[in-house]
Design a protein around this motif. Structure first.
Motif, PDB file in Angstrom:
ATOM      1  N   GLN A   1      94.223  76.104 -80.225  1.00 21.97           N
ATOM      2  CA  GLN A   1      94.371  77.168 -81.227  1.00 21.97           C
ATOM      3  C   GLN A   1      94.670  78.500 -80.561  1.00 21.97           C
ATOM      4  OE1 GLN A   1      90.670  76.251 -83.713  1.00 21.97           O
ATOM      5  NE2 GLN A   1      91.980  77.354 -85.148  1.00 21.97           N
ATOM      6  N   GLY A   2      94.004  78.738 -79.436  1.00 24.35           N
ATOM      7  CA  GLY A   2      94.128  80.029 -78.767  1.00 24.35           C
ATOM      8  C   GLY A   2      95.509  80.332 -78.232  1.00 24.35           C
ATOM      9  N   ILE A   3      96.303  79.292 -77.964  1.00 22.56           N
ATOM     10  CA  ILE A   3      97.643  79.535 -77.411  1.00 22.56           C
ATOM     11  C   ILE A   3      98.739  79.466 -78.472  1.00 22.56           C
ATOM     12  CG2 ILE A   3      96.929  78.661 -75.149  1.00 22.56           C
ATOM     13  CD1 ILE A   3      98.657  76.162 -75.695  1.00 22.56           C
ATOM     14  N   MET A   4      98.375  79.193 -79.713  1.00 21.95           N
ATOM     15  CA  MET A   4      99.391  79.084 -80.768  1.00 21.95           C
ATOM     16  C   MET A   4     100.231  80.356 -80.922  1.00 21.95           C
ATOM     17  SD  MET A   4      97.305  76.743 -83.544  1.00 21.95           S
ATOM     18  CE  MET A   4      98.512  76.881 -84.875  1.00 21.95           C
ATOM     19  N   PRO A   5      99.630  81.558 -80.896  1.00 19.38           N
ATOM     20  CA  PRO A   5     100.469  82.768 -80.995  1.00 19.38           C
ATOM     21  C   PRO A   5     101.450  82.887 -79.828  1.00 19.38           C
ATOM     22  CG  PRO A   5      98.171  83.293 -81.458  1.00 19.38           C
ATOM     23  CD  PRO A   5      98.187  81.897 -80.920  1.00 19.38           C
ATOM     24  N   LEU A   6     101.041  82.429 -78.645  1.00 15.42           N
ATOM     25  CA  LEU A   6     101.908  82.476 -77.467  1.00 15.42           C
ATOM     26  C   LEU A   6     103.102  81.537 -77.636  1.00 15.42           C
ATOM     27  CD1 LEU A   6     101.833  83.900 -74.653  1.00 15.42           C
ATOM     28  CD2 LEU A   6     100.813  81.790 -73.763  1.00 15.42           C
ATOM     29  N   LEU A   7     102.850  80.356 -78.212  1.00 15.56           N
ATOM     30  CA  LEU A   7     103.943  79.413 -78.477  1.00 15.56           C
ATOM     31  C   LEU A   7     104.950  80.031 -79.442  1.00 15.56           C
ATOM     32  CD1 LEU A   7     101.918  76.081 -78.985  1.00 15.56           C
ATOM     33  CD2 LEU A   7     102.895  76.984 -76.862  1.00 15.56           C
ATOM     34  N   GLU A   8     104.431  80.663 -80.485  1.00 14.10           N
ATOM     35  CA  GLU A   8     105.296  81.321 -81.477  1.00 14.10           C
ATOM     36  C   GLU A   8     106.105  82.445 -80.837  1.00 14.10           C
ATOM     37  OE1 GLU A   8     105.767  80.991 -84.801  1.00 14.10           O
ATOM     38  OE2 GLU A   8     104.375  79.353 -85.250  1.00 14.10           O
ATOM     39  N   GLN A   9     105.437  83.243 -80.020  1.00 11.72           N
ATOM     40  CA  GLN A   9     106.086  84.400 -79.394  1.00 11.72           C
ATOM     41  C   GLN A   9     107.278  83.999 -78.531  1.00 11.72           C
ATOM     42  OE1 GLN A   9     103.442  86.709 -76.908  1.00 11.72           O
ATOM     43  NE2 GLN A   9     105.101  87.918 -76.028  1.00 11.72           N
ATOM     44  N   HIS A  10     107.126  82.897 -77.793  1.00 13.01           N
ATOM     45  CA  HIS A  10     108.158  82.498 -76.832  1.00 13.01           C
ATOM     46  C   HIS A  10     108.985  81.291 -77.281  1.00 13.01           C
ATOM     47  CE1 HIS A  10     106.819  85.286 -73.682  1.00 13.01           C
ATOM     48  NE2 HIS A  10     105.587  84.979 -74.027  1.00 13.01           N
ATOM     49  N   GLY A  11     108.667  80.742 -78.452  1.00 15.00           N
ATOM     50  CA  GLY A  11     109.422  79.592 -78.948  1.00 15.00           C
ATOM     51  C   GLY A  11     109.260  78.353 -78.092  1.00 15.00           C
ATOM     52  N   VAL A  12     108.046  78.110 -77.608  1.00 21.58           N
ATOM     53  CA  VAL A  12     107.778  76.995 -76.697  1.00 21.58           C
ATOM     54  C   VAL A  12     107.100  75.844 -77.439  1.00 21.58           C
ATOM     55  CG1 VAL A  12     106.527  76.259 -74.624  1.00 21.58           C
ATOM     56  CG2 VAL A  12     107.561  78.533 -74.721  1.00 21.58           C
ATOM     57  N   PRO A  13     107.714  74.659 -77.470  1.00 20.01           N
ATOM     58  CA  PRO A  13     107.064  73.516 -78.103  1.00 20.01           C
ATOM     59  C   PRO A  13     105.946  72.942 -77.232  1.00 20.01           C
ATOM     60  CG  PRO A  13     109.261  72.914 -77.336  1.00 20.01           C
ATOM     61  CD  PRO A  13     109.099  74.365 -77.052  1.00 20.01           C
TER      62      PRO A  13
ATOM     63  N   LEU B   1      90.666  80.486 -69.986  1.00 15.50           N
ATOM     64  CA  LEU B   1      91.543  80.062 -68.901  1.00 15.50           C
ATOM     65  C   LEU B   1      92.776  79.331 -69.431  1.00 15.50           C
ATOM     66  CD1 LEU B   1      89.104  78.845 -66.088  1.00 15.50           C
ATOM     67  CD2 LEU B   1      90.586  80.854 -66.061  1.00 15.50           C
ATOM     68  N   THR B   2      92.585  78.597 -70.549  1.00 10.55           N
ATOM     69  CA  THR B   2      93.726  77.921 -71.168  1.00 10.55           C
ATOM     70  C   THR B   2      94.814  78.930 -71.515  1.00 10.55           C
ATOM     71  OG1 THR B   2      92.249  76.255 -72.119  1.00 10.55           O
ATOM     72  CG2 THR B   2      94.462  76.412 -73.055  1.00 10.55           C
ATOM     73  N   LEU B   3      94.417  80.042 -72.110  1.00  6.63           N
ATOM     74  CA  LEU B   3      95.369  81.080 -72.495  1.00  6.63           C
ATOM     75  C   LEU B   3      96.016  81.710 -71.264  1.00  6.63           C
ATOM     76  CD1 LEU B   3      96.730  82.786 -74.653  1.00  6.63           C
ATOM     77  CD2 LEU B   3      94.728  84.300 -74.633  1.00  6.63           C
ATOM     78  N   GLN B   4      95.220  82.000 -70.253  1.00  5.57           N
ATOM     79  CA  GLN B   4      95.758  82.586 -69.026  1.00  5.57           C
ATOM     80  C   GLN B   4      96.774  81.646 -68.367  1.00  5.57           C
ATOM     81  OE1 GLN B   4      92.578  83.776 -66.339  1.00  5.57           O
ATOM     82  NE2 GLN B   4      91.457  84.797 -67.982  1.00  5.57           N
ATOM     83  N   ASN B   5      96.405  80.375 -68.284  1.00  5.69           N
ATOM     84  CA  ASN B   5      97.305  79.396 -67.667  1.00  5.69           C
ATOM     85  C   ASN B   5      98.598  79.245 -68.451  1.00  5.69           C
ATOM     86  OD1 ASN B   5      95.423  78.895 -65.682  1.00  5.69           O
ATOM     87  ND2 ASN B   5      94.755  76.927 -66.498  1.00  5.69           N
TER      88      ASN B   5
ATOM     89  N   PHE C   1     102.525  70.488 -72.513  1.00  7.65           N
ATOM     90  CA  PHE C   1     102.228  69.072 -72.686  1.00  7.65           C
ATOM     91  C   PHE C   1     100.730  68.800 -72.587  1.00  7.65           C
ATOM     92  CE2 PHE C   1     101.958  64.794 -70.469  1.00  7.65           C
ATOM     93  CZ  PHE C   1     102.303  64.037 -71.574  1.00  7.65           C
ATOM     94  N   MET C   2     100.205  68.085 -73.566  1.00 10.26           N
ATOM     95  CA  MET C   2      98.853  67.539 -73.551  1.00 10.26           C
ATOM     96  C   MET C   2      97.763  68.533 -73.159  1.00 10.26           C
ATOM     97  SD  MET C   2      98.804  63.516 -72.478  1.00 10.26           S
ATOM     98  CE  MET C   2      97.199  63.292 -73.237  1.00 10.26           C
ATOM     99  N   THR C   3      97.681  69.639 -73.895  1.00  7.70           N
ATOM    100  CA  THR C   3      96.491  70.474 -73.779  1.00  7.70           C
ATOM    101  C   THR C   3      95.300  69.657 -74.276  1.00  7.70           C
ATOM    102  OG1 THR C   3      96.978  71.321 -75.990  1.00  7.70           O
ATOM    103  CG2 THR C   3      97.668  72.678 -74.118  1.00  7.70           C
ATOM    104  N   ARG C   4      94.105  70.125 -73.992  1.00  5.74           N
ATOM    105  CA  ARG C   4      92.916  69.419 -74.469  1.00  5.74           C
ATOM    106  C   ARG C   4      91.938  70.427 -75.046  1.00  5.74           C
ATOM    107  NH1 ARG C   4      91.443  64.385 -74.066  1.00  5.74           N
ATOM    108  NH2 ARG C   4      89.307  63.861 -74.591  1.00  5.74           N
ATOM    109  N   GLY C   5      91.399  70.112 -76.228  1.00  4.94           N
ATOM    110  CA  GLY C   5      90.407  70.967 -76.861  1.00  4.94           C
ATOM    111  C   GLY C   5      90.975  71.727 -78.040  1.00  4.94           C
ATOM    112  N   THR C   6      90.206  71.773 -79.105  1.00  5.86           N
ATOM    113  CA  THR C   6      90.675  72.451 -80.321  1.00  5.86           C
ATOM    114  C   THR C   6      90.745  73.963 -80.162  1.00  5.86           C
ATOM    115  OG1 THR C   6      89.860  70.644 -81.703  1.00  5.86           O
ATOM    116  CG2 THR C   6      90.264  72.761 -82.790  1.00  5.86           C
ATOM    117  N   PRO C   7      89.648  74.655 -79.772  1.00  6.15           N
ATOM    118  CA  PRO C   7      89.774  76.119 -79.619  1.00  6.15           C
ATOM    119  C   PRO C   7      90.766  76.498 -78.537  1.00  6.15           C
ATOM    120  CG  PRO C   7      87.651  75.338 -78.765  1.00  6.15           C
ATOM    121  CD  PRO C   7      88.274  74.194 -79.494  1.00  6.15           C
ATOM    122  N   HIS C   8      90.894  75.640 -77.525  1.00 10.69           N
ATOM    123  CA  HIS C   8      91.837  75.885 -76.437  1.00 10.69           C
ATOM    124  C   HIS C   8      93.273  75.902 -76.968  1.00 10.69           C
ATOM    125  CE1 HIS C   8      88.215  73.815 -75.171  1.00 10.69           C
ATOM    126  NE2 HIS C   8      88.352  74.276 -73.948  1.00 10.69           N
TER     127      HIS C   8
END
Length: 372
Positions: free
Chosen positions: A107-119, A80-84, A98-105
């Motif tokens: 980690q799972g969105i890191m490629p999405l951050l890279e893809q869209h250049g979102v800090p 759900l973290t990735l979907q959101n 801002f302020m995600t919570r959880g390590t696998p959560h």
């Protein structure tokens, strides 16, 4: 989605953070476990963040623009973290997360951050994978978990406690904490008395607790989140484990203490921010004053984390200039050098996104408060 109890309260808190505000002009996204096993701590960190963001907005926002945090509930489920995150980035057009919570959560969105250049600012996890190698789009605020665990084991060793075991969640967060424990054992010339792991989705201590009790540990380092750790501590105590229990800063909330009930007293919780009652730190004093203005009598460590992370986010937005976007927010954050945010100093650079290096220990007293 129906909301009752805590969920209803958090929906109200999300509104306080700016959800649904037609006048907000700077959009920031958050995906976090508003419900689920981490909900109690999440509620407090969101409340701390709201104290600062509402204060900034009440004074006109940043450059005349208000900051809106769109918070979505991922129920502490990495899927759900990735979907959101996708919805926030691709549909809502947020300039940062801002302020995600959880390590696998996270980690799972890191490629999405890279893809869209979102800090992403202030993930509420101290996993080393978010520090080294330096992820371009993640700006940590809290210190790594490994430093917390090493400090805890060194402290136990100085007290003459040698028979120390580890119980950890079976995911990337647990593996990261375990690595810190192993470093701590090595640095203090100790061996782990035992290492036990439990399933993140369905924790079951029926076999683990008796095995741990049989080892008669002087201390148990418990690496996990919220309700899963509460249930585990209760299971260990019921099985006859009398040794010191130590858990990490992700459980440093009043909600965690309440869930533990009469088992809370004496539990050691590592901390990565100054004491919520230490007026020696201007940032704590500032948070305390804003809390009292809202008739909130006591801060908690989780509220301090939310407050500090919000200050870092807003500072990045200020440095992004009059028309902030994703690239400008990234540049603004990376320009922060030796910034005193109230008694603690934070710096970023292209080769260091670790933020603070603060680490401390606390113990839950008979009054349910964290004592240092």
């Amino acid at each position: 989605m129906k909301t009752t109890g805590l969920a209803s309260a958090l929906c109200a808190l999300a509104t306080a953070l700016g959800i649904g505000s037609a006048h907000a002009q700077i959009l920031i996204g958050q995906t976090v476990g508003i419900t689920g096993s981490a909900a109690a701590t999440v509620a407090e960190s969101m409340q701390g963040a709201a104290l600062y963001i509402d204060h900034v907005n009440a004074k006109g926002g940043v450059g005349g623009q208000k900051v809106e945090v769109i918070s979505l509930d991922d129920k502490f489920d990495p899927k759900l973290t990735l979907q959101n995150a996708k919805m926030l980035i691709e549909e809502k057009g947020v300039i940062g997360l801002f302020m995600t919570r959880g390590t696998p959560h996270t980690q799972g969105i890191m490629p999405l951050l890279e893809q869209h250049g979102v800090p992403l600012v202030g993930p509420s996890t101290g996993a080393m994978v978010l520090h080294q190698p330096v992820p371009k789009y993640i700006f940590n605020v809290r210190a790594p978990y490994q430093r917390e665990v090493e400090k805890a084991i060194t402290h136990l060793n100085t007290l003459g406690i040698k028979r120390i075991g580890v119980v950890h969640v079976d995911d990337t967060f647990g593996a990261d904490g375990l690595a810190g424990a192993q470093s701590g054992f090595k640095a203090n010339q100790l061996d782990a008395l035992f290492i036990e792991k439990f399933d993140r989705a369905k924790p079951d201590y029926s076999a683990i607790a008796p095995r741990v009790a049989q080892k008669q540990p002087q201390a148990v380092v418990f690496i996990g989140t919220g309700a899963a750790v509460v249930d585990g501590i209760k299971a260990l105590r019921s099985a006859g484990v009398t040794g010191q229990i130590v858990t990490l800063s992700n459980n440093a909330s009043g909600g965690f203490v309440k869930l533990l009930g009469d088992q809370a007293r004496g539990v050691v919780v590592t901390q990565v921010f100054p004491s919520e009652r230490s007026l020696n730190y201007p940032v704590v004093k500032e948070a305390m004053e804003l809390a009292r203005a809202r008739n909130i009598s006591d801060l908690t460590p989780a509220m301090v984390e939310g407050f500090v992370s919000a200050k870092v986010l807003v500072e990045g937005i200020k440095r992004a200039g009059p028309k902030p976007d994703r690239a400008k927010l990234h540049a603004g954050l990376e320009s922060i050098k030796k910034w005193d945010l109230g008694g603690v100093e934070l710096s970023y650079s292209p080769t260091d996104h670790s933020g603070l290096v603060f680490a401390d220990l606390s113990i839950i007293g008979s009054d349910g408060r964290f004592k240092r």
